[in-house]
Scaffold this motif. Structure first.
Motif, mmCIF file in Angstrom:
data_model
loop_
_atom_site.group_PDB
_atom_site.id
_atom_site.type_symbol
_atom_site.label_atom_id
_atom_site.label_comp_id
_atom_site.label_asym_id
_atom_site.label_seq_id
_atom_site.Cartn_x
_atom_site.Cartn_y
_atom_site.Cartn_z
ATOM 1 N N UNK A 1 1.204 4.149 7.914
ATOM 2 C CA UNK A 1 2.399 4.643 7.238
ATOM 3 C C UNK A 1 2.823 5.997 7.790
ATOM 4 N N UNK A 2 1.872 6.901 8.011
ATOM 5 C CA UNK A 2 2.302 8.198 8.539
ATOM 6 C C UNK A 2 2.864 8.046 9.951
ATOM 7 N N UNK B 1 -8.065 4.975 5.913
ATOM 8 C CA UNK B 1 -7.617 5.496 7.207
ATOM 9 C C UNK B 1 -6.567 4.591 7.857
ATOM 10 N N UNK B 2 -6.748 3.284 7.761
ATOM 11 C CA UNK B 2 -5.783 2.393 8.412
ATOM 12 C C UNK B 2 -4.420 2.471 7.723
ATOM 13 N N UNK B 3 -4.438 2.553 6.391
ATOM 14 C CA UNK B 3 -3.175 2.708 5.656
ATOM 15 C C UNK B 3 -2.512 4.024 6.020
ATOM 16 N N UNK B 4 -3.313 5.087 6.078
ATOM 17 C CA UNK B 4 -2.780 6.409 6.422
ATOM 18 C C UNK B 4 -2.153 6.392 7.803
ATOM 19 N N UNK C 1 0.797 -1.228 0.000
ATOM 20 C CA UNK C 1 0.000 0.000 0.000
ATOM 21 C C UNK C 1 0.827 1.274 0.000
ATOM 22 N N UNK C 2 2.175 1.153 0.078
ATOM 23 C CA UNK C 2 2.957 2.384 0.146
ATOM 24 C C UNK C 2 2.843 3.201 -1.136
ATOM 25 N N UNK C 3 2.812 2.551 -2.274
ATOM 26 C CA UNK C 3 2.664 3.280 -3.541
ATOM 27 C C UNK C 3 1.367 4.078 -3.544
#
Length: 929
Positions: A841-842, A835-838, A721-723
């Motif tokens: 990673x942040x 939201x979970x990816x955000x 999911x980083x891309x």
């Protein structure tokens, strides 16, 4: 108090320009818009001055409410106002640097690091002999190379208007103006700011390659034509003063090169026709410059032979002139110049089908080459010197002779560049059509050793593979056309016009042999015949870019030098060979720390391989503008090279907005040219302190690099999911639509980070103020290493104090982290729809940033970033209040733009607002791409 006083003129200039801009906004957009701009400015300044912006929620909420509720038209005006203020602040800072330099010179201060005086002082103090200094200049080559990489978002007309404003500030600073002159300056400044406000900041269409070529040439008109000859004159005069009695006729060791119009790696718009257009435009520009200077010299040298004797050579040159006017019968210098003008005018007509602006008196025979023009001008110089008028010869005439030496009839040496994969496909088709292999796939299926053997056999064979009677693919025809055009252009403009062929993505010896074969087909490589040795007439330069390519580069060059066919070609190039190192892609591939370390190691190992082979190594540093692409102060970067690497020869790319920031202003440009020359001089002639850095330092950095590499790759290439996070949390998609260059943003339309160019990768992270490519992974590396070495902090501090490479690495990271802002970056993170990816990673980004900042400050033994550079710290902090609103508005516009229905037309005001904000943020950061 004195430290504050010296910066007072800078603050005065910024206030003056800010006031003029504010008046312009009020007059042109109305009081309501001006009031909004001023309210935002005051709130943002107040917020930035709070010890912790999180402790002032009322002001933050007020500012965000204003920004979020702006009508679209007002939003555009606000974005333009803050963007232009940042541009104007840049002008004021540049002028302040010039002001401070003049103040030091007037006060007779000790020469500053980076100046030629400082470099020569160090050389003399070290006891370097005159002979060694002469040896340096005999082999020296210092060459900044302009590239068309698209991070320069300002239009040329905007830059010209800014240059006019800089000139008006300079006039106020240097002259004591009468009341009338002061009023005229005020009105002219106000007029220039108004013109700036009413000039379109963005291009309506994407730049064509020809536009980029013309932009590049304009820096010669603005800076290089005047300042490079002055630099030579300054250096020559300094040497004469320090070493009287010596003859210091310096060879043209300092040249400005170019890729613009020759770099076709990933740019399908650079063709053989474009290559021809590039050389024609370059030649036209330099010949026009010479013609203008010769015309001016005619007015400067109305010297009568009744009052000043002339040499027989000058008398003969005057006699051969078509100028037979009785009014100038006793003025041989003017008549000789008229003849030179006629010949040069004929040269422009013959070479470029270009007519001189002023018609020549009579007809002249075109010069065969620039050496003929130089000889004629030197006739005038020699006559003046011989008869007691050396002072006259040392002015415009000496500078013109030097210019002809430097620029020839081609202006700038143009490099050709293409990706190794394209060369491979071209060679495969030639071999297949000629029956040397069964099919195109057959060549691709060969292993490296079999390829090398086949290519070496073909290189030494006099039989060509290409036939005009066979059909080839469009790609192969296009590639061959480039090399055929290069042969034609070298015959027309001289070999110096096209001296190099660069191979992107080099990973094996066959990549260079493929280019050698293509050069043979074009007649630029002459295979051995009878007793004659093979001759290569152009340099073949591998570009090692990825981490694995850098690690493999010594082995590649060792393999090449072991091949008799290739070693013979190197011998025909005077046993010199250039290697280019890619800072941008190595950083994108492996992260900031690993990239820097692998580049350093590659240089050391390449030097050993070249020394063993008896070949002189010249390195070409593919540095970008930002720290994330190998940027940073050039002076420190050159001095931080491994011992013995520079050896008088260095080439460095100058890219994107860095070109305008360094060379748009002539005085700033001269300072930057001087820095490169001084650094090359010091790095070559002095036994610098890092010559014997302890092996223990290298071992520590190797371990840190391994850990940083794992951390960086783990995030960027191995986190699911980083891309998506990258593409949603940065304006990468919108940057791709900005008309700032002819080159696509990706090498392939795959959407993968691997295929994205390093420039938009770094530019995007700069826009969202995270600056990830300039620091990520360092904190994790140090933390993990210290767990295994509890007392290791003292070792890292010793490395900082005694190893220039490590010191420069940390200094650059310090600068880029000071420009980052996690609070701003978090707003961009909110654009990520998952939201979970955000949060995942942040959260990792925030933790790594704080970790890196903690260990960086611990090693530096400081409490804040840029503690050792208060001027830059002040500059950055003064800019933040004007950048923060632009970032906030950019986020809001990105949200609106991306929320639009695909069936509805795009709101052009929103798109324009995004692009305007990109321009303003880039101006505020200055080295963002």
């Amino acid at each position: 108090m004195p430290a504050t006083d010296k910066d007072l003129p800078l603050r005065d200039d910024i206030r003056l320009l800010g006031r003029l801009l504010g008046d312009t906004v009020r007059d042109q957009e109305g009081h309501d818009v001006f009031a909004v701009v001023e309210h935002i400015r005051q709130a943002s300044v107040h917020l930035s001055q709070s010890p912790d912006s999180e402790l002032d929620p009322a002001t933050r909420a007020e500012l965000e409410a204003i920004l979020n509720n702006l009508p679209r038209d007002s939003m555009l005006s606000v974005i333009r106002a803050f963007s232009y203020f940042l541009h104007l602040a840049n002008i004021a800072e540049d002028q302040h640097h010039i002001r401070r330099r003049r103040a030091h010179d007037l006060a007779g201060s000790v020469p500053r690091a980076g100046s030629l005086k400082f470099a020569l002082d160090r050389v003399q103090e070290a006891g370097v002999s005159v002979g060694k200094i002469r040896d340096f200049f005999d082999v020296a080559l210092v060459s900044p190379v302009l590239t068309a990489h698209p991070t320069e978002v300002s239009r040329k007309c905007i830059l010209k208007c800014q240059h006019e404003i800089a000139g008006l500030l300079d006039q106020r600073d240097r002259m004591r103006l009468t009341p009338e002159e002061q009023e005229d300056n005020d009105v002219t400044l106000r007029r220039a700011v108004l013109r700036l406000w009413r000039t379109r900041m963005l291009r309506p269409t994407r730049l064509a390659v020809v536009d980029e070529i013309k932009n590049g040439i304009s820096y010669f008109d603005d800076t290089f034509f005047a300042e490079l000859p002055r630099l030579y004159g300054q250096l020559q005069d300094l040497l004469l003063k320090r070493f009287p009695g010596e003859d210091w006729q310096l060879p043209p060791f300092f040249r400005v090169g170019s890729w613009i119009g020759g770099d076709r790696d990933g740019n399908p718009f650079v063709t053989a026709d474009i290559l021809k257009t590039t050389l024609r435009l370059q030649s036209t520009a330099v010949l026009d410059f010479y013609l203008g200077e010769i015309h001016a010299l005619g007015a400067e040298l109305p010297l009568s032979q009744l009052l000043l004797q002339v040499s027989p050579a000058l008398a003969a040159l005057a006699e051969s002139s078509p100028d037979h006017s009785p009014h100038r019968a006793d003025e041989p210098s003017r008549r000789a110049l008229t003849g030179i003008y006629a010949r040069l005018s004929a040269t422009a007509r013959s070479l470029d089908q270009h007519e001189a602006l002023r018609h020549a008196v009579g007809e002249g025979q075109p010069y065969a080459n620039s050496a003929g023009l130089q000889r004629d001008l030197e006739v005038l110089v020699d006559s003046l010197v011989e008869h007691g008028a050396a002072l006259i010869a040392a002015g415009r005439l000496r500078r013109l002779v030097r210019a002809v030496q430097i620029f020839g009839f081609h202006l700038a040496p143009l490099d050709l560049r293409q990706n190794s994969e394209v060369h491979e496909r071209t060679v495969a088709e030639l071999l297949a059509r000629a029956g040397r292999i069964d099919s195109l796939p057959a060549y691709a299926a060969l292993d490296e050793e079999r390829r090398v053997a086949l290519l070496c056999e073909e290189i030494v064979s006099p039989r060509p593979l290409y036939s005009p009677h066979l059909e080839y693919s469009d790609e192969t025809n296009g590639e061959l056309a480039i090399f055929f055009a290069a042969r034609e252009l070298r015959a027309r403009y001289g070999n110096a016009a096209l001296p190099n062929v660069i191979i992107s993505k080099t990973d094996g010896a066959s990549d260079l042999l493929e280019v050698a074969l293509l050069l043979k087909e074009a007649g630029l490589l002459k295979p051995s015949a009878g007793a004659n040795a093979p001759e290569l007439t152009i340099n073949i330069i591998p570009l090692f870019e990825t981490i694995s390519d850098l690690r493999n580069s010594p082995a590649v060059m060792r393999r090449l030098f072991a091949l008799p066919a290739y070693r013979a070609l190197v011998a025909s190039r005077a046993n010199e060979h250039e290697v280019m190192l890619g800072y941008s892609d190595s950083n994108k591939d492996g992260g900031f720390l690993t990239s820097g370390w692998e580049l350093y190691k590659a240089e050391v190992e390449l030097a050993r391989v070249f020394a063993d082979a008896g070949v002189r190594l010249r390195l070409f540093h593919g540095r970008g503008g930002s720290v994330g692409r190998g940027g940073g102060p050039s002076y420190l970067a050159i001095l931080a090279q491994p011992a013995g690497i520079v050896s008088g020869q260095i080439r460095i790319t100058e890219q994107g907005e860095v070109i305008s920031s360094k060379y748009a202003n002539p005085e700033v440009g001269r300072r930057n040219l001087e820095i490169l020359a001084a650094a090359a001089l010091e790095a070559t002639l002095l036994d610098l302190e890092h010559e014997t850095e302890p092996q223990a330092y290298r071992a520590v950095l190797e371990q840190l690099s391994e850990r940083a590499f794992r951390a960086y790759r783990g995030l960027v290439y191995e986190t699911e999911g980083f891309n998506r996070y990258f593409r949603e949390s940065t304006p990468i998609t919108e940057i791709a639509g900005l008309n700032i260059g002819s080159r696509p943003t990706a090498r392939k339309a795959s959407g993968r980070i691997e295929d994205l160019r390093a420039i938009p990768w770094v530019f995007s992270w700069a826009q969202c103020r995270l600056m990830l490519p300039g620091w990520y992974g360092f904190g994790s590396a140090v933390e993990a290493w210290l767990k295994d070495h509890p007392d290791g902090l003292e070792m890292l501090r010793r490395m900082l104090g005694s190893w220039p490479f490590f010191r420069t690495l940390l200094s650059n990271m310090d600068m880029v982290m000071a420009k980052a802002d996690l609070a701003i970056a978090s707003r961009y993170a909110d654009l990520v729809s998952d939201a979970s990816l955000r949060n995942e990673i942040f959260g990792r980004l925030r933790a790594e940033f704080e970790r890196t900042r903690h260990y960086l400050l611990a090693i530096e033994q400081q409490d804040e970033l840029l503690a050792d550079n208060p001027l830059l710290r002040r500059s950055i902090r003064n800019r933040f209040p004007y950048m923060d609103p632009l970032n906030h508005l950019q986020v809001e516009l990105l949200r609106r733009h991306r929320a639009g229905d695909a069936t509805e037309p795009v709101d052009e005001r929103v798109r324009r607002g995004i692009h305007l904000s990109i321009n303003g943020i880039a101006a505020g950061l200055r080295n963002s791409g």
